[in-house]
Design an enzyme around this catalytic site. Structure first.
Site, PDB file in Angstrom:
ATOM      1  N   LYS A 137       0.850  -1.182   0.000  1.00 48.92           N
ATOM      2  CA  LYS A 137       0.000   0.000   0.000  1.00 48.92           C
ATOM      3  C   LYS A 137       0.889   1.238   0.000  1.00 48.92           C
ATOM      4  O   LYS A 137       1.798   1.359   0.838  1.00 48.92           O
ATOM      5  CB  LYS A 137      -0.882   0.008   1.245  1.00 48.92           C
ATOM      6  N   ASP A 165      -0.622  -0.400  -4.546  1.00 52.27           N
ATOM      7  CA  ASP A 165      -2.004   0.061  -4.451  1.00 52.27           C
ATOM      8  C   ASP A 165      -2.025   1.398  -3.733  1.00 52.27           C
ATOM      9  O   ASP A 165      -1.693   1.493  -2.549  1.00 52.27           O
ATOM     10  CB  ASP A 165      -2.842  -0.968  -3.686  1.00 52.27           C
TER      11      ASP A 165
END
Length: 329
Positions: A137, A165
């Site tokens: 992330k 992401d």
């Protein structure tokens, strides 16, 4: 004779979990059990706050009504149901019909916290033959910190490839700073960057300008611009079934992605162990060459009804959960 049962679960999650910048302290959902003769099938119905279009109350109401229709041997209008309800009912039906394969390799791409040593241990525990890759992330901290973490991991683990992401957290200039600050060798080991900018059109323009591989996730749920989703610059579709609809709809998404030459990735929307094991079976069936994104069980303090291999959380049997509704015909 057809019979349906609906159970209501509430599972605590570990401290520090945020979904769309809101703290999540517990996960509330339903499990539908369909039975016909000696056959049974189960499906999880759990709208994800901040992502699902329906509320828990709306899903509960729709599920009770739809199971009554099912018990009456009438066809359920799946497109008219909230996505989480359509998904849960359809996967339960697939289990009941023995259409969903029973076997799974339980593959998943580990989500990395940024510690190369910890990631190396995790990757070493992956099944033999599984690609050497992880998901990270990005966008929660400064661009420089994200870039340093990525470069450190790639230097420490020369065979590693990464899925990134950003959850739409980067402005275009931040995305450009991140990507241009990586070496070409490191850029080449990034599978894709998922939903980097708040506006999907910004993400697409930046992918065109910078040359990074782009993946869609939230944009699939939005479904506002099919041409944007199908654009050549988008190399992957991250498919979260409970946000998109019934099994037939998921099969269509996967088939369309594959026809366009894109990677279709089955991914979790924070399902319990019951839902995750079904998603694993689904991924092995529909996307056998792609490792799914299912490394979310760690948010939970317990597993529900079915165990994920190697998971240490204690198991709570489904039939220990409150029975919401039952119908027999």
């Amino acid at each position: 004779m057809r019979q349906a049962r609906i159970y209501h679960y509430t599972l605590p999650v570990n401290a520090g979990l945020f979904v769309r910048d809101q703290p999540l302290t517990e996960r509330e959902g339903l499990v539908v059990e369909l039975s016909e003769g000696a056959q049974r099938g189960w499906g999880e119905v759990a709208p994800l706050p901040g992502f699902s279009q329906e509320t828990f109350a709306e899903a509960r109401h729709a599920l009770i009504a739809a199971t009554a229709v099912w018990c009456d041997h009438r066809n359920i209008a799946m497109p008219q149901l909230p996505p989480s309800v359509a998904w849960g009912l359809s996967i339960a039906q697939a289990e009941l019909d023995k259409r969903l394969p029973t076997q799974s390799g339980f593959r998943h791409v580990p989500v990395c916290t940024g510690d190369p040593d910890a990631l190396l241990v995790t990757l070493g525990q992956q099944p033999a033959g599984q690609p050497y890759e992880a998901k990270i992330k990005v966008g929660e901290y400064e661009v420089a910190r994200d870039r340093l973490m990525i470069a450190t991991l790639l230097e420490a683990l020369p065979d590693l490839r990464l899925r990134l992401d950003a959850n739409r957290r980067w402005q275009p200039e931040q995305l450009a700073s991140f990507w241009n600050g990586l070496s070409e060798a490191h850029q080449a080991r990034i599978h894709w960057i998922e939903e980097p900018c708040p506006d999907p059109n910004q993400s697409l323009l930046q992918a065109q300008a910078l040359g990074f591989p782009l993946a869609w996730d939230e944009s699939l749920t939005d479904r506002r611009d099919i041409a944007l989703l199908e654009h050549d610059l988008a190399s992957a579709w991250v498919i979260k079934p409970s946000l998109l609809g019934d099994l037939a709809t998921i099969e269509q998404w996967v088939s369309r992605a594959q026809a366009l030459g894109k990677t279709a990735v089955i991914s979790s929307a924070l399902e319990t162990s019951l839902g995750l094991t079904q998603l694993s079976r689904l991924a092995d069936w529909l996307t056998p060459g792609v490792v799914p994104g299912l490394d979310t069980l760690g948010i939970y303090q317990h597993q529900l009804d079915r165990t994920w291999p190697g998971a240490s959380q204690p198991l709570i049997p489904l039939h220990d959960q409150p029975l919401v509704w039952i119908n027999t015909l």
